[in-house]
Design an enzyme around this catalytic site. Structure first.
Site, PDB file in Angstrom:
ATOM      1  N   ASP A 109      45.411  57.122  38.199  1.00 42.42           N
ATOM      2  CA  ASP A 109      44.807  57.088  36.877  1.00 42.42           C
ATOM      3  C   ASP A 109      43.530  57.910  36.876  1.00 42.42           C
ATOM      4  OD1 ASP A 109      42.317  55.506  36.988  1.00 42.42           O
ATOM      5  OD2 ASP A 109      43.633  53.874  37.605  1.00 42.42           O
ATOM      6  N   GLU A 116      40.590  54.564  48.774  1.00 39.28           N
ATOM      7  CA  GLU A 116      40.862  53.870  47.506  1.00 39.28           C
ATOM      8  C   GLU A 116      41.671  52.639  47.893  1.00 39.28           C
ATOM      9  OE1 GLU A 116      42.600  52.076  44.953  1.00 39.28           O
ATOM     10  OE2 GLU A 116      43.986  53.774  44.813  1.00 39.28           O
ATOM     11  N   GLU A 147      46.345  42.637  47.828  1.00 37.72           N
ATOM     12  CA  GLU A 147      46.883  43.667  48.727  1.00 37.72           C
ATOM     13  C   GLU A 147      46.118  43.731  50.035  1.00 37.72           C
ATOM     14  OE1 GLU A 147      46.681  47.157  46.348  1.00 37.72           O
ATOM     15  OE2 GLU A 147      48.506  46.731  45.249  1.00 37.72           O
ATOM     16  N   HIS A 181      44.683  51.528  36.139  1.00 38.86           N
ATOM     17  CA  HIS A 181      45.950  50.936  36.578  1.00 38.86           C
ATOM     18  C   HIS A 181      45.732  49.532  37.144  1.00 38.86           C
ATOM     19  CE1 HIS A 181      44.972  51.770  40.817  1.00 38.86           C
ATOM     20  NE2 HIS A 181      46.003  51.002  41.133  1.00 38.86           N
TER      21      HIS A 181
END
Length: 580
Positions: free
Chosen positions: A227, A322, A331, A518
């Site tokens: 994004d 990132e 995650e 996102h």
């Protein structure tokens, strides 16, 4: 939509849809062309129908309504017209009469402001297969009456124009129906329902267990999305901080396509090591080669915990990554970044980018999310499927909201230079004060994160404000100047004594006040909405830890009380969520 035809034109000739004269009557329409909607609207009025006030059954709706009018003095259509009832309120009226069994006198005395006319419980049919629920109003207010034919039978041009408009309107209606059916199909998930109704496979003495999911494999195969806000902010920091990247050795953890490595190389890095454990590392190699940067960037496929940097390199000057997930920590890629920090980052002045992240928490009305995820199921074709929404209160929702009902508070401040992996499981108290100017139902808590970059890698000043990107903002303007010239930082002129400059900070937010990313926002729907006014205080504890079932998922507990002005706090409420 109803079409009203002038009587003088209903003779042997009529205009067809192309505006030409035709002698064919519409009565000759083939029944095979009838749709489900055509069939049900016709059949509803012709099925046996029970009186609203006794057990007498008639062969059609019309006969039943005429009986109620003559015998009980209750004119159903006249009552609906008098009370200006729409289709849903008509349905509620029918079901209310059949369920509560009021007297005809009571029904005739209705004023239209009764609570049952807005209550969803009366949308559920009281009488199974009740044809009275399927018959539309004789003069439904939402039907558009269109005078199709011109006042003069010779004015064919006007007729053609009107027909053209009707065809356009019909096309729009068809498209609306297609979109509506797609929406319903998605919500109902008919395929999954059908699968669940299949007979189970008979058990046998030999049971083969399903393989356990590999958390890392699932993550590396499913991860990957781009994004503008994210990429542009990284680009802005890297390309406008030459003092950090020029001649530096850079490690890109979880490089993906390698875009951050490309930025670092362009900013003057001497060596860049791009590491990724997924298949995309192969693409990154191709991208590096296509951009003639093989002499600067080395792509390494593997987990950062297992790789060794080539050419006997043991330390790097900058680590870029990132790593952020939904709600920041979903995650759990941050563990890998911290491992890389401890193993590879130069202890004497090494910098992580980003250097700091803050988890932000607040109140959110989330009315539309509630309607889509919960309210929708209360009435699907007149059936109550609310059981389908039960799990929505157990799992966090990742979606976009455009406002908050309180100022956000920080529930976790992560300074990456010093934070330890064990600190990623945490408990944080919060106090939220409602900023709504009117009485509002709060359906959710909202969680998002703000991300900060500093050239020194030091903590940001306490008064630092995150940058909100708005629609249309030229977020790349500082990175690539006209003609592709490199960015040049200019010292601002000063009319007075020089002040020590604030450390340069680059940042972006994933909150409701910024352009959606996102990551969107993470919402925790409340089983019992909180009713707030301006100044209402919601106080409690936010608890977050890695899931025992899957190391990349999160378990969240929210404990809270509600305090209104002049009152004692409510009893504590606890709700548990899974973020996955």
């Amino acid at each position: 939509m109803s079409l009203r035809l002038s009587a003088r034109y209903l003779g042997a000739s009529a205009l067809n849809v192309d505006g030409e004269i035709s002698s064919d009557s519409s009565d000759s329409e083939d029944e095979s062309d009838l749709t489900w909607e055509d069939w049900i609207s016709d059949s509803g009025a012709k099925r046996p129908c029970k009186s609203l006030f006794d057990d007498t059954t008639f062969t059609s709706v019309a006969e039943a309504l005429e009986y109620d009018k003559d015998t009980h003095g209750f004119d159903f259509e006249q009552t609906c017209s008098r009370l200006s009832l729409d289709s849903y309120r008509r349905i509620r009226l029918v079901n209310w009469i059949r369920k509560e069994k009021p007297s005809p006198e009571h029904a005739n005395a209705l004023k239209g402001d009764e609570a049952f006319l807005s209550a969803d419980e009366y949308l559920k049919p009281t009488l199974e297969d009740d044809p009275l629920l399927e018959v539309p109003s004789e003069d439904s207010s939402d039907e558009e009456e269109i005078e199709v034919w011109p006042q003069s039978p010779l004015d064919l041009a006007a007729a053609k124009r009107q027909i053209k408009r009707l065809k356009q309107q019909l096309q729009r209606t068809k498209q609306d129906m297609i979109e509506y059916r797609a929406f319903v199909s998605e919500r109902l998930n008919f395929t999954s329902v059908a699968e669940s109704l299949k007979e189970p496979v008979p058990s046998s003495s030999i049971h083969v267990a399903a393989p356990l999911r590999d958390d890392d494999s699932h993550y590396f195969q499913s991860y990957g999305e781009n994004d503008k806000v994210r990429t542009a902010t990284y680009a802005q920091f890297i390309m406008t901080t030459p003092e950090l990247f020029r001649d530096a050795v850079v490690l890109d953890v979880g490089c993906g396509t390698g875009i951050l490595s490309l930025f670092a190389a362009r900013a003057g890095a001497k060596r860049v090591f791009a590491v990724d454990a997924s298949d995309i590392a192969e693409k990154a190699m191709q991208i590096v080669k296509a951009n003639d940067l093989e002499n600067v960037i080395t792509v390494i496929r593997g987990k950062i915990e297992e790789v060794t940097l080539p050419d006997d390199v043991t330390h790097v000057d900058v680590i870029v990554s990132e790593w952020m997930g939904y709600g920041l920590l979903y995650e759990s890629m941050l563990d890998s970044v911290l491992h890389a920090r401890d193993r590879f980052l130069n202890p004497d002045g090494g910098v992580l980018a980003p250097s700091q992240c803050k988890m932000m928490f607040g109140l959110c009305e989330a009315a539309e999310i509630f309607k889509e995820r919960v309210g929708f199921w209360s009435d699907v074709y007149g059936f109550d499927l609310a059981a389908m929404a039960a799990d929505v209160y157990n799992e966090a929702i990742v979606d976009v909201v455009d406002s908050m009902a309180s100022e956000p508070v920080v529930v976790k401040d992560l300074y990456l230079k010093t934070i330890a992996p064990k600190q990623l499981d945490f408990s944080s108290s919060f106090t939220l004060v409602s900023t709504t100017e009117r009485k509002t139902n709060i359906h959710a808590f909202v969680l998002y994160f703000d991300t900060f970059f500093t050239a020194s890698g030091e903590p940001i000043p306490e008064d630092s404000q995150v940058h909100f990107v708005k629609e249309g903002d030229p977020i790349l303007a500082e990175v690539w100047q006209v003609g592709g010239k490199p960015h040049i930082s200019r010292r601002m002129s000063s009319g007075g004594p020089l002040k020590k400059p604030k450390p340069k900070t680059t940042s972006f937010s994933t909150g409701p006040l910024s352009v959606p990313t996102h990551w969107k926002q993470t919402l925790f729907l409340l089983r019992d909405p909180i009713i707030v006014h301006e100044g209402t205080i919601v106080q409690g504890t936010f608890i977050c830890k890695k899931s025992d079932d899957n190391s990349r998922e999160l378990d969240v507990e929210i404990h809270y009380t509600v305090k209104y002005e002049g009152e004692e706090p409510s009893e504590a409420i606890v709700q548990v969520f899974k973020v996955r």
